[in-house]
Design an enzyme around this catalytic site. Structure first.
Site, PDB file in Angstrom:
ATOM      1  N   LYS A 206       2.867  26.486 -29.190  1.00  0.00           N
ATOM      2  CA  LYS A 206       2.270  25.509 -28.275  1.00  0.00           C
ATOM      3  C   LYS A 206       3.053  25.486 -26.961  1.00  0.00           C
ATOM      4  CE  LYS A 206       1.681  20.581 -27.670  1.00  0.00           C
ATOM      5  NZ  LYS A 206       1.908  19.246 -28.193  1.00  0.00           N
ATOM      6  N   GLU A 212      12.820  31.018 -31.714  1.00  0.00           N
ATOM      7  CA  GLU A 212      12.508  31.894 -32.845  1.00  0.00           C
ATOM      8  C   GLU A 212      11.281  32.746 -32.555  1.00  0.00           C
ATOM      9  OE1 GLU A 212      13.209  28.666 -32.969  1.00  0.00           O
ATOM     10  OE2 GLU A 212      14.260  28.105 -34.817  1.00  0.00           O
ATOM     11  N   GLY A 267       2.237  19.617 -32.568  1.00  0.00           N
ATOM     12  CA  GLY A 267       2.504  20.863 -33.292  1.00  0.00           C
ATOM     13  C   GLY A 267       2.134  20.771 -34.765  1.00  0.00           C
ATOM     14  N   ARG A 268       2.541  19.680 -35.414  1.00  0.00           N
ATOM     15  CA  ARG A 268       2.302  19.563 -36.862  1.00  0.00           C
ATOM     16  C   ARG A 268       0.861  19.181 -37.174  1.00  0.00           C
ATOM     17  NH1 ARG A 268       5.882  16.224 -34.790  1.00  0.00           N
ATOM     18  NH2 ARG A 268       5.529  13.985 -34.690  1.00  0.00           N
ATOM     19  N   GLU A 353       8.530  14.624 -40.007  1.00  0.00           N
ATOM     20  CA  GLU A 353       8.683  14.776 -38.559  1.00  0.00           C
ATOM     21  C   GLU A 353       7.906  13.680 -37.823  1.00  0.00           C
ATOM     22  OE1 GLU A 353       7.280  18.366 -36.293  1.00  0.00           O
ATOM     23  OE2 GLU A 353       9.405  18.755 -36.057  1.00  0.00           O
ATOM     24  N   HIS A 384       9.682  22.081 -66.051  1.00  0.00           N
ATOM     25  CA  HIS A 384      10.786  22.743 -66.736  1.00  0.00           C
ATOM     26  C   HIS A 384      12.043  22.719 -65.885  1.00  0.00           C
ATOM     27  CE1 HIS A 384       7.893  23.998 -69.740  1.00  0.00           C
ATOM     28  NE2 HIS A 384       7.074  24.146 -68.711  1.00  0.00           N
ATOM     29  N   LYS A 512      18.603  22.083 -30.833  1.00  0.00           N
ATOM     30  CA  LYS A 512      18.190  23.250 -30.033  1.00  0.00           C
ATOM     31  C   LYS A 512      19.141  23.448 -28.858  1.00  0.00           C
ATOM     32  CE  LYS A 512      13.188  22.816 -30.765  1.00  0.00           C
ATOM     33  NZ  LYS A 512      11.911  22.589 -30.100  1.00  0.00           N
TER      34      LYS A 512
HETATM   35  O1  LIG Z   1       4.514  25.717 -31.261  1.00  0.00           O
HETATM   36  P1  LIG Z   1       5.885  25.612 -30.703  1.00  0.00           P
HETATM   37  O2  LIG Z   1       5.899  24.986 -29.336  1.00  0.00           O
HETATM   38  O3  LIG Z   1       6.580  26.946 -30.721  1.00  0.00           O
HETATM   39  O4  LIG Z   1       6.709  24.636 -31.601  1.00  0.00           O
HETATM   40  C1  LIG Z   1       7.023  24.910 -32.933  1.00  0.00           C
HETATM   41  C2  LIG Z   1       7.670  23.728 -33.623  1.00  0.00           C
HETATM   42  O5  LIG Z   1       8.953  23.502 -33.092  1.00  0.00           O
HETATM   43  C3  LIG Z   1       9.379  22.237 -32.655  1.00  0.00           C
HETATM   44  O6  LIG Z   1      10.745  22.215 -32.677  1.00  0.00           O
HETATM   45  C4  LIG Z   1       8.806  21.043 -33.393  1.00  0.00           C
HETATM   46  O7  LIG Z   1       9.754  20.398 -34.193  1.00  0.00           O
HETATM   47  C5  LIG Z   1       7.594  21.359 -34.220  1.00  0.00           C
HETATM   48  O8  LIG Z   1       6.793  20.194 -34.300  1.00  0.00           O
HETATM   49  C6  LIG Z   1       6.807  22.490 -33.643  1.00  0.00           C
HETATM   50  O9  LIG Z   1       5.659  22.714 -34.410  1.00  0.00           O
END
Ligand SMILES: O=P(O)(O)OC[C@H]1O[C@H](O)[C@H](O)[C@@H](O)[C@@H]1O
Length: 546
Positions: A206, A212, A267-268, A353, A384, A512
């Protein structure tokens, strides 16, 4: 505004919890033959049996009164109506617009967002069809057979877990793979098995700033160029989904290969946007659309059903009941369906989150918990392993059991065995086993009285452990869409009750920033270190080894 914990509805619930603490659920079932009927609700192909909870009708009424006091319905309407409810980022929250098939507009700042949403869905549909038909070819003229989706957090969990959950619906001829972690082992493993000529990379971010995802895409691009692809071929093999079109084009993705999303999609909550493209490629567009249809059906239910029969509201209220009035610190999700095994991890991000907050929307520090630790795994495996602690440990862990009534196989007695385990767990958790029952079971073992008493103590199961059981006719795309939306709205209702902003995530930012500072020191081996002594030592050890 006062904190919810200072309100009359909260006090009523505190009193009810005290009163109920001396009553076992066994007694509640014995007192009322209609209990299961009273505490069952249904919508969108999902049946929720919540009879095995520490509740009475008085408790449910008091919980609904709490929801009313906290203005859950007007907050809900504000979300669906495009109000700026994410107040720390000044954003609307409109993942529901992405599955709005009502034909009605959804306005943000006076502009209807639906034309852009529908145009993006059409662009997705066309790409899926072109790839499935072989019309979109790789640079050597071969059809695409593999898609590698690169993204993390919400740009990974939703696509991966929903794709996995819908395995019986996969389109034959396309395999979708996911890479999230910056740990090079992950992308190295995925690339090692790919054929450059038939692989399409989807970069999902987004923000288009996530370390990453940027690094994994660079690595994939290098791999592509080193294995025979050229700069111009990249346009056929790399696409992106992002709300940051400029950053994506600067990165080298052709503009026509970018699928947009918007800052009003968290994002979520983004699997309903073009972030869901890997799902559509794995399933075909019709099944993907059914996933959205299911979510839309749950949106309608959430907006229209009375609170007493409203699935997300009931589940939210039960969660608040245990977190705030019984001190439950975790909540376990137990899907009895192998393909749904990733669901606990999906809900973990969605819930933790969203509501893992300490300050209310009107800037007050809370004095109550705003959500449990979410965890879990597929049944029967957990039986188990960790179920022991749920049955006999000293912590209260409410559970959501999930089971499709029908499954896409007919292999011997497996499904009946699976279902019997699921139902038996809910029964054992509720009912438990008394000391006398344990003793009666041991009566024939030839133990003397002292031995029998001692062993029986270990076999006592306290019971009175709460659980919900969610039954699905079958876990088809539509029902899965409804299930995900059910949990989204559950989390929303809880956030509304606790008075927090469920749509920001400032807590992830500090790590971060610090991570980048440390990376700088790892890459510049002679740079002086001024962190705390522990962090300095860790950096030094890494430097010495590399
Ligand atoms: O889609 P992006 O901007 O790469 O974000 C990816 C993810 O990283 C962030 O740190 C948030 O904690 C997430 O809510 C998000 O989905």
């Amino acid at each position: 505004m006062s904190l919810v914990s200072d309100t009359p509805a909260w006090q009523t619930l505190t009193d009810l919890a005290n009163t109920l603490s001396s009553t076992h659920m066994r007694e509640l079932f014995a007192q009322d033959a209609q209990r299961a009927e009273k505490f069952t609700a249904q919508a969108c192909g999902i049946t929720l049996d919540y009879a095995k909870n520490r509740i009475t009708q008085d408790v449910m009424q008091a919980l609904v009164a709490l929801a009313n006091q906290q203005q859950v319905t007007s907050k809900r309407d504000a979300m669906f109506g495009g109000a700026i409810i994410n107040n720390t980022e000044q954003r609307a929250v409109l993942h529901t617009a992405l599955r709005n098939f009502s034909g009605k507009p959804v306005m943000v700042d006076g502009v209807d967002v639906m034309p852009d949403v529908l145009a993006t869905q059409e662009k997705m549909r066309q790409l899926v069809n072109k790839i499935h038909s072989g019309e979109h070819k790789g640079y050597t003229g071969k059809a695409i057979t593999d898609v590698v989706s690169i993204g993390i957090g919400g740009s990974f969990l939703g696509p991966k877990i929903m794709t996995e959950a819908l395995k019986p619906y996969w389109y034959k001829g396309i395999k979708v793979h996911f890479v999230a972690n910056v740990d090079g082992c992950h992308i190295a493993d995925v690339l090692a098995e790919r054929d450059i000529e038939t692989t399409l990379f989807l970069m999902s971010s987004k923000s288009f700033t996530t370390q990453e995802t940027l690094q994994n895409t660079l690595t994939a691009k290098d791999w592509f160029l080193q294995h025979g692809g050229s700069q111009t071929d990249i346009a056929l093999h790399f696409m992106a989904i992002s709300s940051n079109i400029k950053a994506a084009t600067d990165f080298g993705i052709a503009e026509e290969n970018i699928f947009p999303m918007w800052d009003w999609v968290g994002g979520r909550y983004s699997l309903w946007s073009a972030i869901g493209l890997p799902i559509a490629l794995a399933l075909g567009y019709e099944h993907y659309r059914a996933l959205l249809d299911g979510a839309f059906a749950m949106d309608e239910h959430f907006q229209q059903a009375p609170l007493e029969q409203n699935l997300p509201v009931i589940m939210a209220l039960l969660g608040v009941w245990y977190v705030n009035f019984f001190g439950a610190q975790s909540h376990v999700l137990l899907p009895y369906y192998h393909y749904l095994r990733g669901f606990p991890a999906y809900i973990q991000q969605l819930d933790m989150e969203s509501n893992g907050k300490s300050v209310t929307t009107d800037n007050q520090t809370v004095d109550y918990a705003t959500g449990p630790v979410i965890w879990g795994s597929e049944g029967t495996n957990g039986q188990h392993s960790f179920h022991q602690l749920i049955h006999q440990g000293q912590v209260l862990i409410p559970a959501d059991f999930m089971l499709p009534l029908r499954v896409p196989h007919n292999i011997g007695p497996h499904h009946a065995m699976l279902a019997s385990n699921c139902f038996a767990q809910t029964q054992a958790l509720m009912q438990g086993k008394t000391f006398d029952e344990a003793k009666a079971e041991l009566a024939t073992k030839g133990l003397d009285t002292a031995e029998l008493d001692a062993l029986a103590r270990h076999k006592v199961m306290p019971g009175n452990k709460p659980s919900n059981t969610l039954l699905f006719e079958q876990l088809d795309p539509k029902t899965l869409g409804a299930l995900v939306a059910l949990y989204e709205h559950k989390v929303f209702v809880q956030g509304a009750i606790w008075g927090v902003n469920s749509f920001d995530q400032w807590g992830v930012e500090l790590g971060k920033v610090m991570g980048n500072e440390i990376l700088d020191k790892l890459e510049n081996a002679t740079a002086p270190l001024s962190f705390d002594s522990s962090t300095n030592q860790l950096v030094e050890r890494f430097r010495a080894a590399n």
